[in-house]
Design an enzyme around this catalytic site. Structure first.
Site, mmCIF file in Angstrom:
data_model
loop_
_atom_site.group_PDB
_atom_site.id
_atom_site.type_symbol
_atom_site.label_atom_id
_atom_site.label_comp_id
_atom_site.label_asym_id
_atom_site.label_seq_id
_atom_site.Cartn_x
_atom_site.Cartn_y
_atom_site.Cartn_z
ATOM 1 N N ARG A 162 3.392 8.922 38.983
ATOM 2 C CA ARG A 162 4.288 9.528 39.976
ATOM 3 C C ARG A 162 5.378 8.549 40.433
ATOM 4 O O ARG A 162 5.794 8.560 41.592
ATOM 5 C CB ARG A 162 3.521 10.026 41.208
ATOM 6 C CG ARG A 162 2.444 11.042 40.940
ATOM 7 C CD ARG A 162 3.010 12.368 40.461
ATOM 8 N NE ARG A 162 2.029 13.428 40.573
ATOM 9 C CZ ARG A 162 1.112 13.700 39.648
ATOM 10 N NH1 ARG A 162 1.051 13.005 38.528
ATOM 11 N NH2 ARG A 162 0.274 14.704 39.850
ATOM 12 N N SER A 229 -0.243 18.481 45.747
ATOM 13 C CA SER A 229 -0.999 17.315 46.231
ATOM 14 C C SER A 229 -0.193 16.602 47.309
ATOM 15 O O SER A 229 0.945 16.220 47.067
ATOM 16 C CB SER A 229 -1.230 16.317 45.100
ATOM 17 O OG SER A 229 -2.033 16.872 44.096
ATOM 18 N N GLU A 328 2.088 11.566 48.587
ATOM 19 C CA GLU A 328 2.788 11.794 47.339
ATOM 20 C C GLU A 328 4.044 12.612 47.645
ATOM 21 O O GLU A 328 5.055 12.487 46.987
ATOM 22 C CB GLU A 328 1.862 12.575 46.387
ATOM 23 C CG GLU A 328 2.312 12.559 44.968
ATOM 24 C CD GLU A 328 2.375 13.923 44.339
ATOM 25 O OE1 GLU A 328 2.496 14.004 43.145
ATOM 26 O OE2 GLU A 328 2.336 14.930 45.072
#
Ligand code: EPU
Length: 332
Positions: A162, A229, A328
């Protein structure tokens, strides 16, 4: 080209926060982007995709940019590795469906991930053992510092979990298109344990399997606002992992040992152990089936509700396990 002042963003973020921005710009080509009267646009400038990995913490004081560059160009269907150039404004999952429909392998595990192609390249989206970096071979951008187009190889994109150079560069590069490479030869990737029983006879069959799994665990964005998420899975040292195990006596802690010896622990498990499933804060809640996801449960959650729930989760997980969770979802 569309330029709108004092624009409502509630339809442009999947968390459905009722916020506004001073200015909203949507462009349809690199030429339109280059021709913008940049000096007149209120700062800061922030580019968004589908708004599916964002939390607006209040009204945005500057300019929100959005790409409507939508094309999918198959460079040579005759090759085994088919090069495909895709505009940044294309919906990611529509692209995956189209690629699978052509029998091309590579993107099927990334089915049903919300958002647009440009954001997929910034975020290095990933699921079920595959990341965007595995199928991309180049990224074209517009450099907002030099005010000109530029290109990057995958190595230059600095992809990690990520993570990317584009994130590090803090909005300097607007992604305009990506060059993907898909395979005609079968290349099913079914190592992820949840995919064990999936039919791997075609990319479309794998896509359908992945969609089935995701629908069972993740909220349907049409029904419930969220940004997927909310936290990253923490990567911790072996000593820190021992502390986690000691804090959960008699329980086997799920974990993945990474190259180099660091250990990735599922944030969902840590949050679950702290009893947060279904926990509410105003209009926000921890999703019952996947506690890594915070949802806008009532449709009227405020940014403060989400931030307070986030604060409580981070504090409780830290107190119990000594692990610092980091979001995130990007906070704006
Ligand atoms: N778990 C629990 N309780 C639960 C749910 C899960 O303890 O209620 C534990 C289990 O041990 C499970 C583990 O969490 O084995 C991991 O869960 P899962 O495999 O579903 O995935 P994840 O690590 O929670 C990541 C990505 C997802 C991606 C899935 C599938 C991150 C932050 N999230 O989630 O990506 O879809 O893997 O590959 O890396 C997103 O980024 O928005 C996203 C949804």
């Amino acid at each position: 080209m569309r330029i709108e002042y004092n624009c409502d963003l509630s339809g442009r973020n999947t968390f459905r926060m009722k916020v506004r921005c001073a200015c909203f710009v949507e462009y349809g080509s690199v030429a339109e982007l280059a021709a913008l009267d940049w000096a007149s646009l209120p700062k800061p400038w922030k580019h968004i995709g589908g708004g599916s990995n964002l939390l607006f913490t209040g009204d945005f004081p500057g300019t929100i940019l959005h790409s409507a560059i939508k094309y999918v160009k198959y460079v040579d269907m005759g090759l085994d590795e088919v090069p495909v150039v895709v505009g940044a404004g294309v919906c990611w999952d529509e692209l995956v469906a189209e690629l699978c429909g052509h029998g091309l392998w590579g993107a099927e595990n990334l089915s049903l991930i919300p958002g647009e192609v440009g954001a997929a390249a910034v975020q290095n989206i990933g699921a079920y053992g595959v990341e965007f970096k595995d199928i991309v071979s180049g990224v074209s951008c517009f450099d907002l510092q030099e005010m000109k187009p530029c290109k990057f190889s995958v190595a230059e994109c600095g992809y990690g979990y990520r993570e990317s150079m584009f994130k590090e560069a803090g909005g300097r590069y607007v992604i305009t298109s990506v060059l993907l490479r898909l395979s005609r030869s079968p290349r099913p990737r079914l190592e992820y344990k949840g995919l064990a029983g999936v039919d791997a006879s075609s990319p479309m069959a794998v896509r359908e399997g992945v969609i089935g799994i995701r629908r069972g665990k993740l909220p349907d964005p049409e029904e419930l606002g969220s940004a997927g998420s909310f936290f990253k899975n923490p990567v911790i040292t072996a000593e820190a992992f021992v502390r986690v195990c000691n804090a959960a006596p008699g329980v086997t802690v799920p974990h993945f040992v990474l190259d180099g010896g660091m250990i990735k622990v599922p944030a969902a498990w840590l949050i679950d152990q702290c009893g947060f499933k279904g926990e509410r804060e105003g209009g926000a809640a921890v999703y019952e089936k996947q506690p890594l996801v915070i949802v806008n449960a009532t449709g009227n959650a405020s940014p403060e509700d989400v931030l307070e729930l986030e604060r409580r989760i981070v504090a409780t997980v830290h107190e119990r396990f000594g692990v610092a969770l980091s979001p995130e979802v990007e906070h704006l």
